[in-house]
Motif scaffolding. Sequence first.
Motif, PDB file in Angstrom:
ATOM      1  N   TRP A  86      -1.108  27.758   4.739  1.00  0.00           N
ATOM      2  CA  TRP A  86      -0.246  27.411   5.872  1.00  0.00           C
ATOM      3  C   TRP A  86       1.173  27.876   5.610  1.00  0.00           C
ATOM      4  N   VAL A 101      -1.587  24.865  20.956  1.00  0.00           N
ATOM      5  CA  VAL A 101      -2.179  24.702  19.620  1.00  0.00           C
ATOM      6  C   VAL A 101      -3.626  24.260  19.768  1.00  0.00           C
ATOM      7  N   PHE A 107       2.480  27.739  11.518  1.00  0.00           N
ATOM      8  CA  PHE A 107       2.832  26.605  12.372  1.00  0.00           C
ATOM      9  C   PHE A 107       4.318  26.559  12.716  1.00  0.00           C
TER      10      PHE A 107
END
Length: 120
Positions: free
Chosen positions: A82, A28, A53
Motif C-alpha cells: 500500500w 473506492v 490510497f
Amino acid sequence: MDERIGVTSHKGKQILVVDLSNCSAAEVEKTVRALSEVVTAQALNSVLMLADFTDAAFDREVLRTMKEAAVFNKPYIKKTAWVGAQSFPEVFRENLQSFSRRDFPTFKSRQEALEWLVAD
C-alpha cells in the motif's frame, strides 16, 4: 477492466496497480468490487499488487467491501503493498488485516512499494 485497475512491469515482473488516489468512498467501493474479477483470473499465489490510497475517502461500507475482497482474493495474492495509506484509518487497516489474515505493508512511495514487491 476498471479504469483504475491496470498492470505495470517492474524489473521484469508484472504488478497489478489499483489506483484509488483521490477517489470518493463510492469510487473506492466500485473499484474494489471490480478488482476481484481481475485477480481471480490469475494463477493462485501469483499476483503482486500495489494499491495507492493517496487522498482516497473511506466509510464503513468501503471497509466491508474491502474485507470481502481481501478474503476472496487471498488465494491469488502473493504480495500486496500500500502507498498513500495515511488517509486510510488505522483501525480500518487493523480490522482488515485481522479479518482477512493478510498483511498490508505500507510504503511512502510507489517506487519503494514496487521494489519491495519484486524482491524475493
